[in-house]
Design a protein around this motif. Structure first.
Motif, PDB file in Angstrom:
ATOM      1  N   ALA A 154      88.702  77.424  29.439  1.00 53.92           N
ATOM      2  CA  ALA A 154      87.463  77.984  29.981  1.00 53.92           C
ATOM      3  C   ALA A 154      86.346  76.971  29.777  1.00 53.92           C
ATOM      4  CB  ALA A 154      87.119  79.316  29.312  1.00 53.92           C
ATOM      5  N   SER A 155      85.169  77.272  30.284  1.00 58.36           N
ATOM      6  CA  SER A 155      84.002  76.423  30.030  1.00 58.36           C
ATOM      7  C   SER A 155      83.369  76.858  28.712  1.00 58.36           C
ATOM      8  CB  SER A 155      82.998  76.544  31.178  1.00 58.36           C
ATOM      9  OG  SER A 155      82.541  77.877  31.282  1.00 58.36           O
ATOM     10  N   ASP A 156      82.755  75.904  28.019  1.00 57.24           N
ATOM     11  CA  ASP A 156      82.231  76.222  26.681  1.00 57.24           C
ATOM     12  C   ASP A 156      80.849  76.861  26.715  1.00 57.24           C
ATOM     13  OD1 ASP A 156      80.620  74.097  27.360  1.00 57.24           O
ATOM     14  OD2 ASP A 156      81.483  72.697  25.907  1.00 57.24           O
ATOM     15  N   GLY A 157      80.179  76.848  27.880  1.00 59.11           N
ATOM     16  CA  GLY A 157      78.881  77.495  27.982  1.00 59.11           C
ATOM     17  C   GLY A 157      77.742  76.733  27.342  1.00 59.11           C
ATOM     18  N   THR A 159      90.433  77.510  24.679  1.00 53.56           N
ATOM     19  CA  THR A 159      89.838  78.698  24.071  1.00 53.56           C
ATOM     20  C   THR A 159      90.525  78.971  22.728  1.00 53.56           C
ATOM     21  OG1 THR A 159      91.413  80.197  25.109  1.00 53.56           O
ATOM     22  CG2 THR A 159      89.436  79.646  26.364  1.00 53.56           C
ATOM     23  N   PRO A 160      89.939  79.821  21.888  1.00 48.92           N
ATOM     24  CA  PRO A 160      90.633  80.201  20.648  1.00 48.92           C
ATOM     25  C   PRO A 160      92.005  80.818  20.910  1.00 48.92           C
ATOM     26  CG  PRO A 160      88.325  80.854  20.544  1.00 48.92           C
ATOM     27  CD  PRO A 160      88.569  80.371  21.934  1.00 48.92           C
ATOM     28  N   PRO A 205      83.728  79.410  22.814  1.00 52.73           N
ATOM     29  CA  PRO A 205      83.651  80.750  22.196  1.00 52.73           C
ATOM     30  C   PRO A 205      84.758  81.634  22.776  1.00 52.73           C
ATOM     31  CG  PRO A 205      81.495  80.018  22.971  1.00 52.73           C
ATOM     32  CD  PRO A 205      82.492  79.051  23.520  1.00 52.73           C
ATOM     33  N   PRO A 206      85.055  82.762  22.154  1.00 47.10           N
ATOM     34  CA  PRO A 206      86.110  83.645  22.690  1.00 47.10           C
ATOM     35  C   PRO A 206      85.853  83.976  24.161  1.00 47.10           C
ATOM     36  CG  PRO A 206      85.437  84.402  20.522  1.00 47.10           C
ATOM     37  CD  PRO A 206      84.487  83.299  20.898  1.00 47.10           C
TER      38      PRO A 206
END
Length: 870
Positions: A350-353, A362-363, A741-742
């Protein structure tokens, strides 16, 4: 049919629905779930919604080819038509037995979806469906038929019609209506038509043969040739506009031997096997590819472990970054795009934001790594099966001509899950070990969803089917094109079982109906069109399958994992060291061993065995990570099945001896070394000029470059410096695992509302029945105003309402009321009042089938039921 039955024949679709039992209504709502979103108030509203253009188009899209042909034939039949007339249009004069056998099931399917209503002697197509399927100059019918004689002559002068009757050998009449009827009777009489055509010139018959299967329109000059004049004089061609003529529908049907379609297809085309392999070969091949898929995902996310490519401003991965990923994975770009999208669909990427937004693991990826191999594979496979994001469209353009990028918006195709599942189901119907011919598979899918893209082999469903075959092979669901044992378990198929049948609008094994009605993202991929079509598989009267629950899906995935697990290679705890500074891993390695070896050596080649090469740079990388020379010697001795070669031992000792001899810290940056001769060598080297070094002391050099640049520059010159902290300690550099993040995996985009479950269907039918009772039960007129009908709420004064309620409590009568809730929504209800007090009435509500309390000020009016209904 008896006279009594004819008297009760429904006059509208609403009346036809009212005559259905609950089971038939449930079948309708299950096949067309859009009809209960939201739940209709009564059967009249349900019928209205079932006749809307959007709902009818969606229903037509879920018909198979033959059922659609039956609807098209009914659209060109006289309205209303009887069963025999409709069958004759499909079976023709030869009365094709295959058509005769399939016809009852096709008609039942049209009735079940409320596209056709009425008894067998008065069949009617829903008005909107007739508008979509009937011939018109703007929208030619798929049958290729033109207008009827009555339609084509509607603007013709009465004198001209009488001239046509005379030329055709018919007596003249006193009016145009009877003249048209006489001409129609001639054209529908096979014997008389045969006699008329027997007198036609051969050139005129040739003209008819070119128009008979459509299009039925042709161009003529102001002075037609004799072959055309003969046809025009007898009404076998009729003018529709200046210079344009049409072949009347009745004439075409005679020339076609009564058939509405040139090719009637009552049976689905068979899926042809392309090749057959031993099931064991298929399973082992698929298992090998399944393991490769796990390794590929690991390699992809390991490459992005410290933060992957940046996110484009519009979202997604740039073309340059996709190319880099393809090179890193050693696969073509479309394949790299598939793996990237699969990792995203599984929730591993995913993107980390962050402000400088990047893609990263991701975790959930770390949790996934700890699972057994078979469980990791089932997570990928189930994510792929249900994902609507489609990697195959990457590189194409959306409706606004913007390029579609990997991980970007616009990749959802709601038909993808249904097509994937259907392709695998058709593969499961073949003998074990047999692969399918892609062309025959696409032909079968076109029969099941007939009109959308049927004329093109490059429509969305065809491309989805071909992508499914390729992706299933890459993922290890199939092996050599045949469905594996664990692939069968994944979709819930049994070995040797025929393909599970589905009904229109349902997706076998999932909770959503998935069709091609509304494709999100780039609708242009699926093609527009109102003349639409469909789905259905074989004409066997089997009940539609229920969607599998999440527990059933998890159980199927677990069974697939158990079948796959014995076929996957066991991770090894050793390598084979060789004298040429390489190590061979004869299979997959255990995770701690693989992680350490990835730091200590570079991967040189992959395949059944992985070859690692030790270099000064890779050894220095291990030393930078905090390993000592003795640690590396012990590690290799422990995990090598062969003696540690002497060249490798020398390499490690030599790099370790020089490692950290030079120290780099921050001033801007400095170099210190106890050996001043080594510093003199560095200053004398021309390659160090760019670092702008100068001596501060016999053992210290200062540089006008940052420590990282200085460190890299000296290493490129062949030295082995080590970075140090402000306290003078050597800095240990380990790879930093960057995680987002999750994040949750992207939700599939369904095609319309999901198929309702049994509980929802039961509640919806009860509510519709009760609402229909409220709207159709006869009522007594009130003193102030007559109660409304057909959805109009009753109106009475507050005093009349209260008095009628109180009287009903004493007598036990049932009342009809109008009620407006707090949101302002009005409804009609049939209630039996129990008590009236404090401005509220407590009553048994027949509409809701429960006791409820209503504020009297929200009751618009009340009426007693007629005596015979009370």
């Amino acid at each position: 049919m008896s006279s009594d039955e004819k008297q009760v024949a429904p006059r509208s679709l609403a009346e036809a629905l009212r005559a259905k039992d609950d089971g038939s209504l449930a079948a309708l709502l299950r096949a067309r779930p859009d009809l209960i979103t939201p739940v209709p108030t009564d059967l009249t509203q349900l019928a209205t919604r079932a006749g809307t253009r959007a709902s009818v188009i969606r229903a037509l899209e879920r018909l198979d080819r033959f059922t659609l042909q039956a609807a098209e034939a009914l659209a060109v039949a006289p309205e209303p038509a009887d069963r025999e007339t409709l069958l004759a249009l499909l079976a023709g004069d030869e009365n094709d037995p295959a058509v005769v056998g399939a016809f009852p099931h096709a008609l039942a399917a049209l009735r079940e979806q409320a596209l056709v209503w009425g008894p067998d002697d008065r069949l009617r197509l829903v008005r909107t469906a007739r508008e979509l399927l009937a011939p018109s100059p703007q929208h030619p019918s798929p049958t290729g038929l033109g207008p009827t004689v009555a339609e084509a002559t509607s603007g013709m002068s009465p004198g001209r019609i009488q001239e046509i009757l005379t030329a055709a050998g018919l007596p003249t009449t006193h009016d145009a209506v009877s003249a048209v009827a006489s001409l129609t009777a001639l054209f529908t009489d096979r014997a008389r038509m045969a006699e008329l055509l027997a007198t036609a010139p051969p050139d005129s018959l040739d003209v008819l043969s070119r128009l008979v299967w459509g299009p039925p329109y042709g161009q003529v000059t102001a002075d037609p040739a004799s072959r055309l004049r003969w046809l025009l004089d007898r009404g076998l061609l009729l003018p529709t506009a200046p210079g344009t003529v049409v072949l009347p529908r009745e004439v075409a049907l005679h020339l076609r031997a009564g058939r509405a379609h040139r090719d009637t297809e009552p049976l689905p085309p068979a899926v042809e096997p392309a090749a057959t392999h031993r099931p064991q070969v298929v399973d082992t091949t698929a298992a090998g590819q399944a393991y490769t898929s796990l390794a590929t995902i690991e390699e992809l996310l390991k490459d992005w472990d410290e933060g992957g490519p940046t996110v484009l401003r519009a979202g997604g991965l740039s073309v340059r970054d996709l190319k880099r990923t393809a090179v890193a994975l050693d696969v073509p770009e479309p394949v790299a795009a598939f793996w990237v999208e699969l990792a995203y669909a599984a929730g591993l990427l995913a993107s980390d934001g962050e402000a400088d937004e990047r893609y990263a693991a991701t975790p959930a990826y770390d949790e996934w790594l700890e699972l057994p191999s078979a469980e990791r594979w089932t997570l990928l496979a189930t994510a792929w099966l249900s994902a609507t994001r489609t990697a195959g469209v990457i590189g194409g353009r959306d409706a606004k001509e913007r390029t579609l990028s990997a991980l970007g918006p616009g990749l959802d195709r709601s038909a993808a899950p249904e097509v994937r599942h259907r392709v695998l189901t058709l593969l499961a119907a073949l003998p074990e070990g047999a692969s399918a011919s892609p062309d025959s598979l696409v032909a079968r899918l076109h029969w099941e969803r007939a009109l959308r893209g049927a004329a093109s082999s490059d429509d969305l469903r065809a491309r989805l089917a071909r992508w499914t075959l390729s992706e299933a092979e890459s993922l290890g669901i199939t092996g050599r094109g045949a469905l594996s044992a664990h692939g069968r378990a994944l979709i819930g198929a049994q070995p040797g079982a025929s393909a599970p049948e589905t009904r229109p609008g349902t997706e076998p094994g999932t909770g959503t109906g998935a069709g091609t009605g509304t494709e999100t993202g780039a609708e242009a991929d699926s093609g527009p069109g109102d003349k639409l079509p469909v789905h259905h598989h074989r004409h066997h009267p089997a009940p539609p399958p229920q969607p599998r629950s999440p527990a059933e899906l998890a159980s199927a995935a677990a069974r697939a994992g158990k079948l796959l697990a014995p076929l996957l290679p066991e991770p090894l705890d050793h390598v084979l060291l060789q004298a040429d500074l390489t190590a061979v891993a004869p299979g997959p390695l255990q995770r701690p061993l693989a992680d350490t070896l990835d730091v200590l050596a570079d991967v040189e080649s992959k395949g059944g065995a992985t070859v690692y090469r030790f270099t000064p740079g890779s050894v220095r990388r291990a030393l930078d990570a905090g390993r000592s020379a003795s640690d590396l010697h012990a590690f290799l001795s422990e995990h090598s099945r062969t003696p540690v070669p002497q060249p490798l031992t020398y390499l490690i000792d030599d790099v370790a001896r020089r490692h950290g001899h030079l120290r780099i810290g921050s001033a801007s940056a400095y170099v210190r070394c106890d050996d001043d001769a080594l510093l003199n060598e560095i200053i004398a080297d021309k390659r160090s000029q760019g670092l702008r070094l100068r001596r501060l002391a016999p053992t210290v050099l200062a540089a006008q470059a940052d420590p990282a640049t200085l460190l890299e520059g000296l290493r490129s010159m062949g030295f082995a410096p080590a970075a140090e902290s402000a306290e003078g300690d050597v800095l240990i550099t380990r790879a930093h695992a960057h995680r987002t993040p999750p994040r949750t995996a992207p939700e599939p985009v369904p095609d319309g509302p999901p198929s309702p479950d049994t509980t929802l269907l039961g509640a919806a039918i009860r509510a519709i029945r009760a609402g229909d009772l409220a709207s159709t039960t006869p009522h007594k007129p009130t003193a102030s105003a007559a109660p409304g009908r057909n959805g109009t709420l009753p109106r009475t004064t507050s005093a009349e309402t209260l008095a009628t309620m109180q009287a009903a409590v004493l007598t036990g009568d049932t009342l009809w009321i109008g009620y407006v809730n707090a949101e302002g929504s009005a409804s009609q209800r049939v209630i039996a009042p129990i008590k009236v007090e404090g401005g509220f009435v407590t009553a048994y509500d027949h509409t809701a089938d429960e006791v409820r309390t209503y504020p009297l000020h929200r009751v618009t009016g009340v009426a007693e039921l007629a005596d015979e209904q009370a």
